[in-house]
Design a protein around this motif. Structure first.
Motif, PDB file in Angstrom:
ATOM      1  N   ALA A 251       0.918  -1.155  -0.019  1.00  0.00           N
ATOM      2  CA  ALA A 251      -0.067  -0.068  -0.014  1.00  0.00           C
ATOM      3  C   ALA A 251       0.676   1.233   0.098  1.00  0.00           C
ATOM      4  O   ALA A 251       0.330   2.532   0.020  1.00  0.00           O
ATOM      5  CB  ALA A 251      -0.893   0.133   1.189  1.00  0.00           C
ATOM      6  N   LEU A 252       2.168   1.021  -0.049  1.00  0.00           N
ATOM      7  CA  LEU A 252       2.853   2.228   0.041  1.00  0.00           C
ATOM      8  C   LEU A 252       3.159   3.030  -1.150  1.00  0.00           C
ATOM      9  O   LEU A 252       3.718   4.080  -1.056  1.00  0.00           O
ATOM     10  CB  LEU A 252       4.538   1.903   0.509  1.00  0.00           C
ATOM     11  CG  LEU A 252       4.541   1.478   1.873  1.00  0.00           C
ATOM     12  CD1 LEU A 252       5.995   1.009   2.242  1.00  0.00           C
ATOM     13  CD2 LEU A 252       4.191   2.396   2.861  1.00  0.00           C
ATOM     14  N   GLY A 253       2.811   2.414  -2.106  1.00  0.00           N
ATOM     15  CA  GLY A 253       2.927   3.264  -3.474  1.00  0.00           C
ATOM     16  C   GLY A 253       4.334   3.191  -4.036  1.00  0.00           C
ATOM     17  O   GLY A 253       4.698   4.435  -4.558  1.00  0.00           O
ATOM     18  N   ALA A 254       4.990   2.231  -3.832  1.00  0.00           N
ATOM     19  CA  ALA A 254       6.375   2.148  -3.949  1.00  0.00           C
ATOM     20  C   ALA A 254       6.590   1.704  -5.617  1.00  0.00           C
ATOM     21  O   ALA A 254       7.751   1.506  -6.043  1.00  0.00           O
ATOM     22  CB  ALA A 254       7.232   1.217  -3.278  1.00  0.00           C
ATOM     23  N   GLY A 255       5.590   1.374  -6.464  1.00  0.00           N
ATOM     24  CA  GLY A 255       5.704   1.023  -7.769  1.00  0.00           C
ATOM     25  C   GLY A 255       6.156  -0.525  -7.510  1.00  0.00           C
ATOM     26  O   GLY A 255       5.689  -1.190  -6.777  1.00  0.00           O
ATOM     27  N   GLN A 256       6.686  -1.048  -8.664  1.00  0.00           N
ATOM     28  CA  GLN A 256       6.967  -2.523  -8.826  1.00  0.00           C
ATOM     29  C   GLN A 256       7.880  -3.010  -7.784  1.00  0.00           C
ATOM     30  O   GLN A 256       8.999  -2.305  -7.698  1.00  0.00           O
ATOM     31  CB  GLN A 256       7.150  -2.744 -10.433  1.00  0.00           C
ATOM     32  CG  GLN A 256       7.521  -4.259 -10.571  1.00  0.00           C
ATOM     33  CD  GLN A 256       6.127  -5.023 -10.498  1.00  0.00           C
ATOM     34  OE1 GLN A 256       5.276  -4.571 -10.828  1.00  0.00           O
ATOM     35  NE2 GLN A 256       6.250  -6.324  -9.875  1.00  0.00           N
ATOM     36  N   LEU A 257       7.561  -3.760  -6.872  1.00  0.00           N
ATOM     37  CA  LEU A 257       8.761  -4.280  -5.881  1.00  0.00           C
ATOM     38  C   LEU A 257       9.148  -5.546  -6.394  1.00  0.00           C
ATOM     39  O   LEU A 257       8.627  -6.343  -7.136  1.00  0.00           O
ATOM     40  CB  LEU A 257       7.911  -4.457  -4.587  1.00  0.00           C
ATOM     41  CG  LEU A 257       7.385  -3.218  -3.948  1.00  0.00           C
ATOM     42  CD1 LEU A 257       6.283  -3.818  -2.741  1.00  0.00           C
ATOM     43  CD2 LEU A 257       8.294  -2.392  -3.440  1.00  0.00           C
ATOM     44  N   SER A 258      10.641  -5.557  -6.009  1.00  0.00           N
ATOM     45  CA  SER A 258      11.391  -6.988  -6.348  1.00  0.00           C
ATOM     46  C   SER A 258      10.815  -8.042  -5.702  1.00  0.00           C
ATOM     47  O   SER A 258      10.345  -7.806  -4.212  1.00  0.00           O
ATOM     48  CB  SER A 258      12.826  -6.856  -6.067  1.00  0.00           C
ATOM     49  OG  SER A 258      13.404  -7.807  -6.245  1.00  0.00           O
ATOM     50  N   LYS A 259      10.566  -9.069  -6.308  1.00  0.00           N
ATOM     51  CA  LYS A 259      10.343 -10.439  -5.600  1.00  0.00           C
ATOM     52  C   LYS A 259      11.228 -10.848  -4.686  1.00  0.00           C
ATOM     53  O   LYS A 259      11.029 -11.638  -3.691  1.00  0.00           O
ATOM     54  CB  LYS A 259       9.831 -11.032  -6.588  1.00  0.00           C
ATOM     55  CG  LYS A 259       8.415 -11.119  -7.445  1.00  0.00           C
ATOM     56  CD  LYS A 259       8.337 -12.219  -8.296  1.00  0.00           C
ATOM     57  CE  LYS A 259       7.219 -11.603  -9.056  1.00  0.00           C
ATOM     58  NZ  LYS A 259       6.565 -12.898 -10.195  1.00  0.00           N
ATOM     59  N   ASP A 260      12.595 -10.568  -4.796  1.00  0.00           N
ATOM     60  CA  ASP A 260      13.648 -11.165  -4.150  1.00  0.00           C
ATOM     61  C   ASP A 260      13.819 -10.495  -2.585  1.00  0.00           C
ATOM     62  O   ASP A 260      14.102 -11.311  -1.842  1.00  0.00           O
ATOM     63  CB  ASP A 260      15.016 -10.934  -4.902  1.00  0.00           C
ATOM     64  CG  ASP A 260      15.136 -11.414  -6.135  1.00  0.00           C
ATOM     65  OD1 ASP A 260      14.385 -12.623  -6.335  1.00  0.00           O
ATOM     66  OD2 ASP A 260      15.860 -11.148  -7.041  1.00  0.00           O
ATOM     67  N   GLY A 261      13.522  -9.310  -2.611  1.00  0.00           N
ATOM     68  CA  GLY A 261      13.663  -8.613  -1.000  1.00  0.00           C
ATOM     69  C   GLY A 261      13.964  -7.107  -1.223  1.00  0.00           C
ATOM     70  O   GLY A 261      13.968  -6.652  -2.312  1.00  0.00           O
ATOM     71  N   GLY A 262      14.179  -6.608  -0.049  1.00  0.00           N
ATOM     72  CA  GLY A 262      14.302  -5.105   0.054  1.00  0.00           C
ATOM     73  C   GLY A 262      14.609  -4.471   1.326  1.00  0.00           C
ATOM     74  O   GLY A 262      14.294  -5.309   2.097  1.00  0.00           O
ATOM     75  N   VAL A 263      14.508  -3.281   1.391  1.00  0.00           N
ATOM     76  CA  VAL A 263      14.695  -2.547   2.723  1.00  0.00           C
ATOM     77  C   VAL A 263      13.841  -1.273   2.759  1.00  0.00           C
ATOM     78  O   VAL A 263      13.690  -0.624   1.699  1.00  0.00           O
ATOM     79  CB  VAL A 263      15.983  -2.160   2.885  1.00  0.00           C
ATOM     80  CG1 VAL A 263      16.197  -1.272   4.509  1.00  0.00           C
ATOM     81  CG2 VAL A 263      16.869  -3.279   3.015  1.00  0.00           C
TER      82      VAL A 263
END
Length: 518
Positions: free
Chosen positions: A393-405
Motif C-alpha cells: 500500500a506504500l505506492g512504491a511501484g513495482q517491488l522486487s520479488k527477491d527482497g528489499g529494505v
C-alpha cells in the motif's frame, strides 16, 4: 559505523631493488622508497593493459559455486591455484559458465542500457579469459597443502560453505596472504571477532567480505539520502528476502531411519518421520568428493545429496540460513547508513525449528540504542517470503520479488531492493522535491573483487574490510543465536555476552572437531 578500511602498506625501507619482495612491489610503497621509474602502461600495451609484474597472484578456494564467479571477475590477474573438495562439481560449474556464453551474447544483443551492455561485455570477456587458463592452473583438494606448498600466492578468494570461512581465512592470513571471503564472513560470532582481531594485528593484509552490493553506486546514494536528512530521523527499518524459498530446502528433518508412524497418524511429527525415512536411501559418496574436508571443523555427518552441493546453506552444521546468505546484502545498507552499531536486544520467532535444519521462515526483531543525537532504531528482518505489513500500500511501484529494505523516517520513507539497488524516496512527491542529494562518497569504478585487488596493490581502500564486515556479520548472526536460544536475548556487545540467558552464550561459538583450529 563507517568502514575503517584496512591498509596494505609495506615497510618501504629497502635500499636496493634486489631486496624488494614481490609483495612489496605490488603494494607500491617500496617503489617510492627506491625512486624507481615505472614505464607508463600505454607504452607497454595500450589502454587497460596490465603488465605481468603488476598482476596479483591469486588462489581460489571453493570454486564450484560463487567462487567460480569471483575467479572470473579476477581473470585479468594471475590465477595461480584453485582448490576445491569436489572437482567433478567444479568442472561441471565451469563448463556451465562457458556454455552460457551464447545466452550472455543474446542478452547483450537485447540490452537496452549502456550500463547493462557494459556489464554483459565484461562478463563475456572475463569468461573467455578464464576459460583460456582454467585447465592449466595448479589444482588442490586441501587448502592447507596449497598454502604450505605454493609460495607464489599473494592473495586468496574463499567461497566455501560458511563453516569453513574462518579456519581457511585465518590460515591464509597466518601465511601472510590477502583474503577475500564470501559472505557471511563466518559461521559464528566468536569467529567474526577472531578474524577482525587478526586483521587489526596484520594491517598489511588487505581483507574484503564478498557482499558486492557494498561497492555499488546505489549503496552510496542511500547513505547520501540519509546523510542529507531526506527522510528525517529514522527510527524503524524493515528488511525482507524471499529466501530460502525455491533456492534451498529448510525446515526438513535429517535423512535417517525413524520409527514408522501409525498409519492413522498424519500430524506434523508423523509427517516429519515419514519424510526422514523417505530420504534414507543408497547414496554413496561421489567419487572424488573429499567429504571429510567438506565437514571441516563441524561434526561428523554421513554424506547425503541433500547436503551437498549448495543445500548445505539450510543446515545448521554448515550454513547460517537466509539471514546469513542475504543479510550481508540487505542489512548492510541500514547498518552502514544509520551507523547502527550493535543491538542491545534481539528476538527471533519462526516456523518450527528442529535444531538441524533452519526454519522455513523467520522474523527477527533488533533493538539498536540511540547513537549520539540519533534516535534508537527498531529493525525487523523477514525471510521465507514473509513481508512487512502494508508494504504493497506504500505506492512504491513495482517491488522486487527477491527482497528489499524500507526505512521509516519522521519526514518520509526510503525503499530499495537487494544489494542496495534502486533506492527511492516515498511518497513520490518527496522524491521529486529532494532530487539527488549531494555526493559525499567516492564511487568505485571497478567490481567488488577488483576493488579488493586495487587495495592489495595500494591503489584503493577495500570497500568492505573485516573491520566493518565482522561487525555486520555479528549483527546478522545474533538473529541465529536468538533462534537457538528460543527467545529474546539481551546483548552486552563490549563483552560479547548475553546477559539475560547465560545458557545462550554457548551459541556465540562452536567447539571444533579434533584437528581443526582457527
Amino acid at each position: 559505523m563507517k568502514p575503517d578500511h584496512a591498509a596494505s602498506g609495506t615497510s618501504g625501507d629497502t635500499a636496493a631493488i634486489g631486496k624488494i619482495t614481490r609483495r612489496e612491489f605490488l603494494a607500491g610503497s617500496a617503489i617510492a622508497a627506491t625512486g624507481l621509474m615505472i614505464v607508463p602502461r600505454h607504452v607497454l600495451g595500450g589502454i587497460g593493459y596490465t603488465p605481468p609484474s603488476d598482476r596479483l597472484n591469486i588462489a581460489g578456494i571453493g570454486v564450484g559455486g560463487m567462487g567460480m564467479h569471483n575467479v572470473r571477475a579476477l581473470a585479468g590477474e594471475n590465477i595461480v591455484a584453485l582448490c576445491d573438495v569436489d572437482w567433478h562439481y567444479t568442472e561441471k560449474s565451469f563448463h556451465g559458465m562457458v556454455d552460457g556464453l551464447g545466452k550472455a551474447q543474446a542478452r547483450l544483443d537485447k540490452a537496452r542500457t549502456a550500463k547493462e551492455r557494459l556489464k554483459l561485455q565484461d562478463e563475456i570477456k572475463q569468461t573467455k579469459l578464464l576459460s583460456s587458463k582454467f585447465n592449466s592452473v595448479k589444482r588442490y583438494t586441501d587448502y592447507r597443502r596449497m598454502l604450505e606448498q605454493q609460495k607464489d600466492i599473494d592473495a586468496v578468494v574463499i567461497a566455501t560453505p560458511d563453516h569453513l570461512h574462518a579456519v581457511i581465512a585465518s590460515a591464509a592470513m597466518s601465511h601472510g596472504k590477502h583474503v577475500y571471503v564470501q559472505k557471511p564472513l563466518t559461521w559464528s560470532i566468536d569467529e567474526a571477532r577472531t578474524l577482525a582481531r587478526k586483521a587489526r594485528e596484520n594491517p598489511k593484509i588487505v581483507t574484503q567480505m564478498g557482499n558486492q552490493g557494498h561497492s555499488t553506486d546505489d549503496a552510496r546514494l542511500i547513505n547520501e539520502y540519509i546523510a542529507a536528512g531526506a527522510i528525517g530521523e529514522v527510527s524503524e527499518v524493515h528488511v525482507w528476502t524471499n529466501r530460502p524459498l525455491a533456492y534451498w530446502p529448510q525446515g526438513i528433518p535429517r535423512p535417517q531411519a525413524r520409527p514408522r508412524p501409525d498409519d492413522a497418524s498424519w500430524n506434523e511429527d508423523a509427517v516429519m518421520d515419514r519424510l526422514a525415512n523417505a530420504m534414507v536411501g543408497n547414496y554413496p559418496k561421489p567419487e572424488g568428493l573429499a567429504w571429510d574436508l567438506f565437514l571441516g571443523p563441524g561434526p561428523v555427518v554421513d554424506y547425503h545429496p541433500v547436503y551437498h552441493p549448495f543445500n548445505w546453506r539450510g543446515w545448521v552444521d554448515w550454513g547460517v540460513g537466509a539471514i546469513g546468505d542475504m543479510g550481508a546484502h540487505l542489512i548492510d545498507s541500514p547498518f552502514w547508513s544509520l551507523d547502527l552499531g550493535f543491538p542491545t536486544a534481539v528476538e527471533t520467532v519462526s516456523t518450527p525449528f528442529n535444531g538441524a535444519s533452519y526454519p522455513v521462515a523467520t522474523m527477527t526483531y533488533y533493538e539498536f540504542p540511540a547513537r549520539g543525537g540519533r534516535p534508537p532504531v527498531k529493525l525487523t528482518w523477514y525471510d521465507g517470503a514473509l513481508l512487512p505489513p502494508g508494504l504493497q500500500a506504500l505506492g512504491a511501484g513495482q517491488l522486487s520479488k527477491d527482497g528489499g529494505v524500507l526505512y521509516i523516517g519522521d519526514k518520509g520513507k526510503l525503499i530499495h531492493e537487494t544489494y542496495g539497488a534502486n533506492p527511492r524516496l516515498l511518497p513520490q512527491s518527496l522524491h521529486d522535491a529532494v532530487g539527488k542529494p549531494p555526493q559525499k562518497y567516492a564511487r568505485i569504478k571497478t567490481s567488488h573483487e577488483m576493488n579488493w585487488v586495487d587495495a592489495c596493490k595500494g591503489r584503493a581502500e577495500a570497500s568492505s574490510p573485516f573491520s566493518y564486515a565482522a561487525q555486520l556479520t555479528e549483527v546478522m548472526l545474533l538473529g541465529i543465536v536468538s533462534l537457538h536460544a528460543g527467545g529474546r536475548i539481551e546483548y552486552d556487545a563490549q563483552n560479547m555476552r548475553i546477559t539475560n540467558a547465560p545458557s545462550a552464550n554457548q551459541f556465540l561459538r562452536r567447539e571444533y572437531r579434533e584437528g581443526w583450529v582457527i
